[in-house]
Design a protein around this motif. Structure first.
Motif, PDB file in Angstrom:
ATOM      1  N   LEU A  22      11.824  -3.539 -22.483  1.00 19.38           N
ATOM      2  CA  LEU A  22      11.938  -3.159 -21.075  1.00 19.38           C
ATOM      3  C   LEU A  22      11.811  -1.646 -20.922  1.00 19.38           C
ATOM      4  CD1 LEU A  22      12.515  -5.055 -18.672  1.00 19.38           C
ATOM      5  CD2 LEU A  22      14.883  -4.325 -18.762  1.00 19.38           C
ATOM      6  N   PHE A  78       8.418  -0.019 -19.186  1.00 21.00           N
ATOM      7  CA  PHE A  78       8.502   0.451 -17.798  1.00 21.00           C
ATOM      8  C   PHE A  78       8.906   1.916 -17.661  1.00 21.00           C
ATOM      9  CE2 PHE A  78       8.893  -4.146 -17.361  1.00 21.00           C
ATOM     10  CZ  PHE A  78       7.897  -4.374 -16.424  1.00 21.00           C
ATOM     11  N   LEU A  98      20.172  -7.682 -15.267  1.00 19.85           N
ATOM     12  CA  LEU A  98      19.172  -7.599 -16.331  1.00 19.85           C
ATOM     13  C   LEU A  98      19.388  -6.340 -17.177  1.00 19.85           C
ATOM     14  CD1 LEU A  98      16.611  -8.735 -17.631  1.00 19.85           C
ATOM     15  CD2 LEU A  98      15.267  -7.468 -15.945  1.00 19.85           C
ATOM     16  N   VAL A 108      20.489  -6.531 -21.231  1.00 17.61           N
ATOM     17  CA  VAL A 108      19.710  -6.067 -22.381  1.00 17.61           C
ATOM     18  C   VAL A 108      20.395  -4.875 -23.055  1.00 17.61           C
ATOM     19  CG1 VAL A 108      17.535  -6.908 -21.429  1.00 17.61           C
ATOM     20  CG2 VAL A 108      18.195  -4.533 -21.044  1.00 17.61           C
ATOM     21  N   CYS A 141      12.333  -5.161 -12.640  1.00 17.70           N
ATOM     22  CA  CYS A 141      11.994  -4.752 -14.014  1.00 17.70           C
ATOM     23  C   CYS A 141      12.104  -3.242 -14.172  1.00 17.70           C
ATOM     24  CB  CYS A 141      10.579  -5.190 -14.372  1.00 17.70           C
ATOM     25  SG  CYS A 141      10.416  -6.951 -14.587  1.00 17.70           S
ATOM     26  N   VAL A 142      11.504  -2.499 -13.238  1.00 22.42           N
ATOM     27  CA  VAL A 142      11.523  -1.029 -13.335  1.00 22.42           C
ATOM     28  C   VAL A 142      12.948  -0.510 -13.232  1.00 22.42           C
ATOM     29  CG1 VAL A 142      10.688   1.106 -12.313  1.00 22.42           C
ATOM     30  CG2 VAL A 142       9.215  -0.899 -12.354  1.00 22.42           C
ATOM     31  N   ALA A 192      15.810  -2.132 -13.802  1.00 17.65           N
ATOM     32  CA  ALA A 192      16.626  -2.514 -14.960  1.00 17.65           C
ATOM     33  C   ALA A 192      16.334  -1.569 -16.117  1.00 17.65           C
ATOM     34  CB  ALA A 192      16.334  -3.960 -15.353  1.00 17.65           C
ATOM     35  N   ALA A 193      15.052  -1.270 -16.319  1.00 13.10           N
ATOM     36  CA  ALA A 193      14.669  -0.380 -17.421  1.00 13.10           C
ATOM     37  C   ALA A 193      15.249   1.011 -17.225  1.00 13.10           C
ATOM     38  CB  ALA A 193      13.153  -0.305 -17.529  1.00 13.10           C
ATOM     39  N   VAL A 203      18.746   1.440 -18.625  1.00 10.37           N
ATOM     40  CA  VAL A 203      19.003   1.149 -20.032  1.00 10.37           C
ATOM     41  C   VAL A 203      19.555   2.353 -20.812  1.00 10.37           C
ATOM     42  CG1 VAL A 203      17.866   0.567 -22.222  1.00 10.37           C
ATOM     43  CG2 VAL A 203      17.502  -0.855 -20.203  1.00 10.37           C
TER      44      VAL A 203
END
Lengths: 339, 303
Positions: free
Chosen positions: A57, A61, B111, B115, B171-172, B174-175, B178
């Motif tokens: 991920l 991204f 999400l 992760v 997606c963007v 969540a990333a 991280v």
């Protein structure tokens, strides 16, 4: 002191733990030293399963787009298609092609002013409030909460809220000035090119002040009271104690706040967008690099918009990441000298 | 404070603070410092008014009629009307924007945290080839100006068929959470005593079971902090949906607001209702979880 202790603690528990033989791989003989397992061992598969989702991920991204931006910047684009290697021509465009060549420097200047203004207004006030709150007991929690509350509000909301309040005719700010007879102070706050940027800096400071305040507050709480006691016994005045004892000990916190302010200020976009529009009105008086980058990418009549905006992105990346990295290193060295 | 490792400082309330305010500062203070104390009080409470007033103006304006707002800028909502909320909610499409914001933000936080827990566990409890590089790789993300990758992100999502899609945004987002989450959670997992894991292993628990039933529950406070800390900036984010979402049915609240302003330029009272709708969830969250949020904000101290 506390830092060192905790570092030792974490290091200790980790050391005692990780190197222990025969831990996760059940197939391994007991007493065998830890080594990277072969592909397909249960341990390897477990590690992959744990790491892969996050890694994918984050790489796909965040990291990959930033690397791609560098690649994009080296090509000439016609619309959405690459039309040949351009070398550094896109970077040349930024500094030679009108109006970009003018806008880039103007926006950079505004960002620098924004940063300097924020350091002077927001972080100085944040430090002052932190020091005052550190001494006071009554209402401390409440005041901290109130000061930090605007931090939760979206910059877009802050921009619209303040543009309504600063409205020259119907705005609460000018109405208040008129009501108390200070008509001369009723200015077109957002419309005057000389006032617009300072006003934006103040609005931004209103939103973010809780952050330096909390960070400095945490740092102040970590300074042993004996230091102040000792200074006072030596006959130092309150200001002297602050200047010679407290402030030097706050160096790490000042470093962190400065770096984070820098990164935040050079990324600013939302607030200016909602306060002054995507052009950075009036007449570009509040245009900043973030807005210029957005306009170069998405409101640019040039067929090579992607090439130009990517070149700008690379320049901004080097500026922001490079400065932040260098500054962290300098502050770390100052911190080491402190010990 | 609930962030012992990443905040290398003692808790503010118990430790140094109580030592700092012995009774000496109360009774035996010279007059000059008493005056200074009063001045400090005036300054602090005065700024508290500055911090709060705009938010109160926002709420007050949202409860008045358009005509009233134009006539008396300094008026108060003596007869509050809730019509602005009703109209902003339905005609202004804030119901759609609100739903989208909830879906996107919650999806991203789940999400992103999910992760990150996995990766942080691997980084904290195992040593493997490339461990140092991997940690540094995740850590570097803390300072990356990720908005600068927006053009490639756009084409990436386009090629995945995720433009104009809430999933793409998730997606963007969540990333983007991280690096911070991995950073905080790794510190927490490292702290847990090795004996726990050993005991569980003796009892025959597998690696996954140890992770899910023993380790994760122990870092629950950190999970809360990390989740909150993704929630706030994502709920407030404007830039990514501005570029990645073109269909107004999928706008989140901040982009919806700009859309609303462009469409209903003169509906000031309704706009204020929209601003309140956008702000309320975070203010409530903040008041409920002040402690965790403050801890998270000061977690930057160890960076």
């Amino acid at each position: 002191m506390v830092q060192a202790r905790q570092r030792r603690l974490t290091a200790g528990s980790r050391g005692a733990f990780v190197g222990r033989p025969g831990k996760p791989g059940r197939s391994r003989r007991p007493g065998h030293p830890a080594r990277p397992g072969r592909l397909g061992t249960p341990r390897r598969r477990l590690l992959l399963a744990l790491l892969l989702p996050g890694l994918t991920l984050y790489t796909l991204f965040i990291v990959y787009p930033l690397v791609s931006a560098l690649q994009y910047s080296l090509f000439r684009w016609s619309g959405t298609r690459q039309s040949g290697f351009a070398g550094l021509a896109n970077f040349g465009d930024l500094f030679t092609r009108y109006p970009l060549s003018e806008q880039v420097w103007r926006a950079l200047e505004h960002n620098v002013l924004f940063f300097v203004g924020t350091m002077l207004v927001q972080n100085t006030a944040g430090l002052t409030f932190a020091v005052l709150l550190h001494r006071s007991r009554r209402g401390k929690r409440f005041l901290q909460t109130v000061f930090t509350l605007p931090h939760m509000v979206s910059p877009i909301v802050v921009g619209y809220l303040w543009s309504a309040m600063l409205n020259p005719q119907f705005g609460v700010v000018n109405a208040t000035f008129r009501a108390v007879g200070l008509d001369a102070l009723a200015q077109p706050w957002r419309g005057d090119p000389n006032l617009a940027l300072p006003v934006a800096i103040c609005v931004n400071a209103w939103q973010w002040i809780g952050f330096p305040m909390l960070l400095f507050g945490a740092a102040l709480a970590g300074i042993p009271e004996e230091y102040h006691e000792a200074a006072r016994c030596d006959g130092a005045s309150a200001w002297h104690t602050f200047r010679r004892v407290t402030l030097p000990l706050l160096t790490p916190a000042i470093g962190i706040v400065s770096v984070l302010t820098f990164v935040g200020n050079f990324n600013v976009l939302d607030l200016i967008y909602s306060l002054e529009g995507s052009q950075g009105n009036p007449a570009g008086a509040t245009d900043v690099l973030g807005l210029l980058f957005y306009r170069t990418a998405y409101q640019n009549p040039d067929a090579n918009a992607i090439g130009q905006s990517s070149a700008l992105a690379v320049c901004m990346f080097v500026l922001i990441f490079g400065t932040a990295l260098a500054a962290s290193r300098v502050f770390r060295r100052m911190e080491d000298r402190l010990k | 404070m609930s962030l012992p490792v990443s905040t290398p400082l003692p808790p503010r309330r118990t430790g140094a603070a109580s030592v700092a305010d012995p009774p000496r500062t109360r009774a035996g203070r010279p007059p000059r410092s008493r005056a200074a104390g009063a001045a400090a009080g005036v300054l602090l409470w005065g700024y508290a008014a500055v911090a709060l007033t705009p938010l109160l103006v926002m709420v007050s304006s949202s409860l008045r009629t358009e005509a009233d707002l134009a006539d008396r800028p300094l008026g108060l909502p003596l007869h509050p009307v809730f019509e602005n909320y009703a109209r902003a909610w339905s005609d202004g499409n804030f119901s759609t924007y609100f739903t989208n914001s909830v879906l996107v933000t919650c999806g991203s936080v789940l999400l992103g945290t999910g992760v990150s827990v996995l990766a942080a566990y691997a980084l904290a409890r195992y040593r493997f080839f490339g461990h140092g590089v991997m940690s540094a790789y995740f850590l570097a993300g803390l300072m990356l100006p990720i908005r600068l990758g927006i053009v490639p992100v756009f084409y990436l999502l386009n090629s995945l068929g995720l433009i104009d899609s809430r999933i793409g945004l998730i997606c963007v987002y969540a990333a983007s959470g991280v690096p911070f989450s991995v950073f905080v959670l790794t510190a927490f997992f490292r702290q847990l005593p090795a004996e726990l894991e050993e005991a569980a292993r003796m009892d025959g628990a597998g690696e996954l079971r140890i992770f899910a039933q023993i380790m994760v529950p122990l870092v629950r406070p950190a999970l809360m902090t990390v989740a909150l800390f993704q929630f706030i900036p994502l709920w407030n984010d404007f830039f990514f949906p501005l570029v990645l979402i073109g269909n107004s049915d999928k706008y989140t609240l901040p982009v919806g607001l700009t859309h609303f302003v462009a469409e209903f330029e003169t509906a000031h009272a309704q706009l204020n209702a929209g601003l309140v709708i956008t702000t309320i969830p975070l203010v409530v969250l903040f008041l409920l979880a002040t402690k965790q949020i403050v801890a998270g904000l000061t977690a930057g101290m160890s960076r």
